[in-house]
Design an enzyme around this catalytic site. Structure first.
Site, short mmCIF file in Angstrom:
data_model
loop_
_atom_site.label_atom_id
_atom_site.label_comp_id
_atom_site.label_asym_id
_atom_site.label_seq_id
_atom_site.Cartn_x
_atom_site.Cartn_y
_atom_site.Cartn_z
N HIS A 483 0.83 -1.21 0.00
CA HIS A 483 0.00 0.00 0.00
C HIS A 483 0.86 1.26 0.00
O HIS A 483 0.70 2.15 -0.84
CB HIS A 483 -0.91 -0.01 1.23
CG HIS A 483 -1.78 1.20 1.37
ND1 HIS A 483 -3.10 1.22 1.00
CD2 HIS A 483 -1.51 2.45 1.85
CE1 HIS A 483 -3.61 2.42 1.23
NE2 HIS A 483 -2.66 3.18 1.75
N GLU A 484 1.78 1.34 0.95
CA GLU A 484 2.61 2.53 1.05
C GLU A 484 3.54 2.66 -0.15
O GLU A 484 3.85 3.78 -0.59
CB GLU A 484 3.41 2.53 2.36
CG GLU A 484 2.54 2.58 3.60
CD GLU A 484 1.56 3.74 3.63
OE1 GLU A 484 1.82 4.79 2.99
OE2 GLU A 484 0.50 3.59 4.27
N HIS A 487 1.71 4.42 -2.85
CA HIS A 487 1.85 5.87 -2.67
C HIS A 487 3.22 6.33 -3.15
O HIS A 487 3.35 7.38 -3.80
CB HIS A 487 1.70 6.23 -1.20
CG HIS A 487 0.31 6.30 -0.69
ND1 HIS A 487 -0.68 7.03 -1.30
CD2 HIS A 487 -0.26 5.74 0.42
CE1 HIS A 487 -1.81 6.92 -0.59
NE2 HIS A 487 -1.57 6.14 0.45
N HIS A 490 3.43 6.72 -6.76
CA HIS A 490 2.69 7.91 -7.18
C HIS A 490 3.59 9.15 -7.11
O HIS A 490 3.49 10.05 -7.96
CB HIS A 490 1.47 8.08 -6.27
CG HIS A 490 0.38 8.93 -6.83
ND1 HIS A 490 -0.74 9.29 -6.11
CD2 HIS A 490 0.22 9.50 -8.05
CE1 HIS A 490 -1.52 10.03 -6.85
NE2 HIS A 490 -0.97 10.19 -8.02
#
Length: 692
Positions: A483-484, A487, A490
């Site tokens: 998940h991180e 990010h 991104h």
């Protein structure tokens, strides 16, 4: 007579150079972490504030007619030094929050708020931006330039640029006070986490714990000065593991109460009045801006737009989740009775009996996964997924600076070998680190002037392995890592011109799409077969274990969805309230939960006194994880529909319209450009096992 010789003058000591104010000449212009001390920040920030004020003053009083170049581009270029120093400070304050950093944060938080507010309420600067916005259709701007102009104009309007002088003065007071409150709130939660520990002594205290959890607990105890014992802390990986496996119901209750009572103890760390005051101030701000509630104000600049649309989504999921949670509770009760425990299922029992039911129903013991989820292998899995999707390469650089010895650093390259950015991983829990997991940037990508490549960091709180043993993750830990890192990608893949729309600077209910979408790849056979290798034998996770993992994927989703959605519903209720103040925060929480018929065996994932999301950037916004989940489930289906979870054409569109695009376009338009249509809720309900 011999004349006396004059004493040679003492050499003057050179004034020490503040490394934050000097040029960063190291590799990739990374911060010189080894030279930076807490004492350097105040003078560096003082100088940076002055410099930025001078830059803004020059733009605001420019006698020339406003142009995109002399106003918007100049504004985007301003504050470079302040951004550079502030990014280092706030990152260190969150990940290595010593008393010195905490003191500086308490002093500087209101100064940052006052500085930003002063700029956004500068009527001369707004007049120039407003003039450009009025003439925007005649300026022949590119799509990206137009987007940046419109975003800046909206930012100033929402900050109060059109308010009266008296109302602007009140806005300044509100923003400064909120900055102080949020900083104190975060520090109080950290202090409560640091001050609690459960020391386990002997096999009776350790009953039920798997070896991996025992070893990490023993390591934590040794580090804290309790050799020969074991210790549970309020780091999530520690306390949730204990609640899942410990057969000592009395100790589970102690740990659970400590976890859920953070921020709700009388004394200096009591956050209840802080929450009440912050909510009141945000409500007042919203009313100054002409909105009935802060939720209405906050949601205006999101994909959701209104509290009604958020409520519609949350209620649709809530109703199905409560039914499923009731079925799960009945199964837990039956399991407890069969084991001789006729006690009513309580919140500290849920994870324990849930794990027993899962093991019986699916012949699946989650602790059996951990030997195959070694931290280094999961990092490689996340990197390999990025390589297969986006052509990235990761080269570990042990020669590059880092702010803590445990931090690891990689240079990120594209498929041609060109530099993309720097990725830093800070994986282990420590007393001075804020709990949870997050991504941040020491430097954001942009192409203005000479441009700059990103420096991205992921901060997590995994438990270390025992002495000489690697860190082994739960599947939830591994999912958090993915998940991180989503990010992180991104931020790393950002390819925009302007700093203000770089990377994760997107709508709050869009920002979780890249991260939540990335989680999907962890569960695929393609990733698990290659990277879920036993840490001792190197053998891949057996197919039967992967099949059981997949079969149990939606197990306990009623609980997980209730735990999350209740938090989102209470957040919306809190910030939708049109009253001037809330006298009793915990009383408000109880009433709000009663109104939605919250199952008594489950508590909110984040209770209000420690709900860090909604005290900072997610106020009236915790729903956004679910909003983004509608998109991430639908987006991953785009890959599944091709029969190839690494489908090149779909990955190319994902890169172009989502991961590299920053805030170049409206988020709904960005999603449609990727998917060819708006998202559907069906994928979310299927993913959570709530579909009929």
């Amino acid at each position: 007579m011999i004349a006396k010789r004059k004493a040679a003058p003492k050499p003057r000591s050179k004034p020490s150079i503040n490394p934050l104010m000097a040029k960063w000449n190291g590799p990739f212009a990374m911060p010189p972490f080894a030279k930076i001390e807490a004492r350097h920040f105040k003078p560096a920030l003082d100088a940076a504030f002055r410099e930025h004020k001078a830059e803004i003053e020059k733009i605001a009083k420019n006698p020339a007619k406003p142009t995109f170049a002399n106003t918007i581009v100049a504004f985007e270029k301003s504050g470079w030094q302040l951004s550079r120093v502030a990014s280092v400070f706030w990152n260190l304050e969150g990940s290595d929050s010593t008393p010195e950093f905490q003191e500086i944060a308490r002093e500087m938080a209101p100064r940052f708020a006052a500085h930003e507010t002063q700029i956004l309420l500068d009527k001369r600067l707004f007049k120039r931006i407003d003039d450009l916005n009025e003439r925007r259709n005649a300026l022949k701007l590119s799509e990206e330039d137009l987007r940046v102009l419109e975003r800046h104009h909206l930012e100033f309007v929402r900050a109060g640029a059109r308010l009266s002088a008296a109302d602007k003065s009140r806005v300044k007071e509100i923003n400064a006070r909120l900055a102080t409150l949020v900083t104190q709130f975060m520090q109080n939660v950290l202090k409560d986490e640091q001050s609690w520990r459960l020391v386990l002594d002997g096999e009776n205290d350790l009953a039920g714990l798997p070896d991996t959890l025992k070893e990490s607990a023993e390591r934590a105890a040794a580090d804290a000065g309790f050799p020969g014992k074991a210790m549970i802390t309020l780091a999530r990986s520690s306390v949730e593991g204990f609640l899942t496996y410990s057969s000592r119901r009395d100790l589970r209750e102690q740990a659970f109460n400590a976890w859920t009572r953070r921020g709700a103890h009388a004394g200096e760390t009591d956050n209840r009045q802080i929450v009440a005051e912050a909510v009141a101030l945000r409500g007042e701000y919203a009313r100054l801006m002409g909105f009935a509630s802060f939720a209405e104000f906050s949601l205006q600049d999101t994909m959701a737009k209104t509290p009604g649309r958020v409520d519609e989504l949350l209620r649709a999921v809530w109703e199905k989740a409560v039914v499923r949670a009731g079925e799960e509770r009945d199964a837990l009760t039956a399991e407890a009775v069969s084991s001789g425990d006729n006690s009513e299922i309580m919140p500290w029992d849920w994870r324990y009996y849930s794990e027993r039911v899962r093991k019986a129903k699916y012949d699946f013991d989650e602790s059996k996964l951990q030997p195959y989820l070694e931290l280094d292998q999961m990092i490689r899995a996340a990197f390999d997924t990025a390589s297969r999707l986006f052509g990235l390469k990761f080269q570990e650089r042990k020669d590059l600076p880092r702010y803590h010895p445990e931090v690891r650093v990689w240079e990120v390259l594209d498929k041609k070998g060109a530099h993309v950015g720097i990725f830093m991983g800070d994986y282990f829990a420590r007393p001075t680190k804020r709990s949870g997991a997050w991504m941040s940037a020491f430097r954001a990508q942009h192409k203005l002037g000479k441009g700059q490549s990103p420096i991205i960091v992921n901060v997590l709180n995994f438990a270390k392995g025992g002495e000489g043993e690697p860190a082994l993750l739960s599947f939830d830990d591994a999912r958090t890592l993915f998940h991180e890192f989503g990010h992180g990608l991104h931020g790393l893949l950002s390819n925009v011109t302007y700093p203000s729309i770089s990377g994760t600077s997107v709508s709050r209910d869009f920002v979780e799409l890249p991260s939540q979408l990335y989680e999907h790849w962890l569960s695929t056979a393609e990733v698990l077969e290659k990277h879920a290798l036993h840490y001792k034998t190197g053998k891949p996770m057996p197919k039967v274990l992967r099949q059981r993992l997949a079969a149990a994927r939606n197990f306990n989703q009623g609980f997980a969805t209730v735990e999350y959605t209740s938090s989102a519903l209470v957040d919306m209720a809190l910030y939708s309230a049109e009253t001037a103040s809330i006298a009793d925060v915990e009383g408000f929480e109880r009433v709000a939960l009663a109104q939605i018929d919250m199952p008594k065996e489950i508590v909110m994932r984040h209770r209000l006194p420690h709900f860090m999301h909604i005290m900072s950037g997610y106020a009236a916004g915790y729903y956004s994880y679910l909003w983004s989940e509608v998109m991430d489930a639908d987006a991953f289906a785009a890959f599944e529909e091709t029969g190839n979870v690494f489908h090149p054409g779909t990955a190319k569109k994902l890169h172009e319209f989502i991961y590299s695009a920053g805030n170049r376009r409206d988020p709904h338009a960005a999603y449609v450009a990727f998917r060819g249509r708006p998202p559907k809720i069906d994928g979310l309900l299927k993913k959570r096992g709530l579909a009929a």
